[in-house]
Design a protein around this motif. Structure first.
Motif, mmCIF file in Angstrom:
data_model
loop_
_atom_site.group_PDB
_atom_site.id
_atom_site.type_symbol
_atom_site.label_atom_id
_atom_site.label_comp_id
_atom_site.label_asym_id
_atom_site.label_seq_id
_atom_site.Cartn_x
_atom_site.Cartn_y
_atom_site.Cartn_z
ATOM 1 N N TYR A 104 0.854 -1.189 0.000
ATOM 2 C CA TYR A 104 0.000 0.000 0.000
ATOM 3 C C TYR A 104 0.890 1.238 0.000
ATOM 4 O O TYR A 104 1.722 1.403 0.881
ATOM 5 N N GLN A 105 0.744 2.066 -1.023
ATOM 6 C CA GLN A 105 1.550 3.269 -1.185
ATOM 7 C C GLN A 105 3.045 2.975 -1.060
ATOM 8 O O GLN A 105 3.791 3.708 -0.406
ATOM 9 N N GLY A 106 3.453 1.870 -1.664
ATOM 10 C CA GLY A 106 4.865 1.512 -1.711
ATOM 11 C C GLY A 106 5.411 0.796 -0.495
ATOM 12 O O GLY A 106 6.602 0.470 -0.446
ATOM 13 N N THR A 107 4.548 0.512 0.491
ATOM 14 C CA THR A 107 4.992 -0.127 1.733
ATOM 15 C C THR A 107 4.253 -1.444 1.941
ATOM 16 O O THR A 107 3.039 -1.508 1.762
ATOM 17 N N ASN A 108 4.978 -2.487 2.330
ATOM 18 C CA ASN A 108 4.340 -3.761 2.654
ATOM 19 C C ASN A 108 3.567 -3.623 3.959
ATOM 20 O O ASN A 108 4.132 -3.229 4.981
ATOM 21 N N ILE A 109 2.273 -3.955 3.909
ATOM 22 C CA ILE A 109 1.427 -3.775 5.102
ATOM 23 C C ILE A 109 0.814 -5.094 5.567
ATOM 24 O O ILE A 109 -0.069 -5.070 6.442
ATOM 25 N N GLU A 110 1.246 -6.231 5.022
ATOM 26 C CA GLU A 110 0.582 -7.479 5.394
ATOM 27 C C GLU A 110 0.723 -7.809 6.879
ATOM 28 O O GLU A 110 -0.075 -8.576 7.425
ATOM 29 N N ALA A 111 1.715 -7.234 7.548
ATOM 30 C CA ALA A 111 1.872 -7.478 8.985
ATOM 31 C C ALA A 111 1.194 -6.403 9.838
ATOM 32 O O ALA A 111 1.194 -6.496 11.063
ATOM 33 N N ASN A 112 0.590 -5.411 9.194
ATOM 34 C CA ASN A 112 -0.042 -4.317 9.940
ATOM 35 C C ASN A 112 -1.344 -4.753 10.598
ATOM 36 O O ASN A 112 -2.051 -5.628 10.099
#
Length: 230
Positions: A58-66
């Motif tokens: 999302y917007q260039g950042t991996n967020i699967e751990a968020n």
């Protein structure tokens, strides 16, 4: 500019789901039969499921751990299908809850939401629990835009809404997109959703079976026969 990309997402199905890059301000709809994995993908993006594999960027950042709170702070909003308002609170209090992550709400924020959803201004002191299903859905969307998100995830926004309010609900989504916010939506009213969106996905048995513009998916005889009732 790509705002969201989901690749090889393992959501516990036989196949892997893939969403091609979703661009800033784009309107994307996922349709398909019940049990196809649509809501699971949506919840996975927002951090409401246990991540089993694949990437969510999302917007260039991996967020699967968020977790969801981290995603909200990054400008990602989610409107679930049900239980999406605080019934005892007034309309205005519900909207103010939508901006809880902000140190201070800009003075014009509420008015911006009221301009998009006039019914909310008329009923701002009414308890949310006493509103109709369609009005609660508009309130939930209004609360989501309080933080001016870059992307809103909508899960079945027309579910439970009276037929005479469905067009108004879709018009409100159109205005959200026109303001520059990207929308990723799951929708049971597939024909109407595809007629309005920029791009659509058809999910079947946990996999993304078809991808095209909404118009081209509607024009596909096979898709109409299998998923749109002819």
């Amino acid at each position: 500019m790509s705002i969201l990309s989901v690749e090889n997402l393992d959501a516990g199905y036989r196949d892997l789901q893939v969403l091609s890059d979703i661009d800033t301000g784009e309107y994307v709809t996922i349709v398909g039969p019940n049990g196809a994995g649509k809501s699971t993908v949506m919840k996975s993006i927002f951090g409401l499921t246990h991540h089993m594999g694949g990437s969510i960027v999302y917007q260039g950042t991996n967020i699967e751990a968020n977790n969801p709170e981290e995603n909200v702070h990054q400008g990602l909003a989610y409107v679930p299908q049900s239980n999406n308002v605080f019934p005892p609170l007034s309309v205005q209090e519900n909207l103010e809850m939508g901006g809880y992550i902000l140190d201070r709400l800009p003075e014009d924020t509420l008015q911006v939401v009221f301009n998009r959803f006039p019914i909310l201004e008329e009923r701002q002191q009414q308890e949310a629990g006493s509103m109709s299903g369609g009005q609660r859905q508009m309130l939930a969307m209004g609360r989501a835009v309080m933080i001016d998100p870059a992307l809103i995830l909508l899960d079945e926004p027309s579910a439970g809404i009276a037929p005479d309010l469905v067009d108004e609900m879709f018009d409100n989504i159109d205005r959200i997109v026109e303001s520059g916010t990207a929308v990723l939506m799951i929708e049971q009213n597939a024909k109407e959703a595809l007629s309005r969106c920029d791009r659509g996905y058809v999910f079947v048995n946990g996999e993304n079976r078809y991808t095209n513009t909404g118009e081209q998916l509607l024009d596909d005889k096979q898709i109409r026969k299998e998923f749109l009732g002819g």
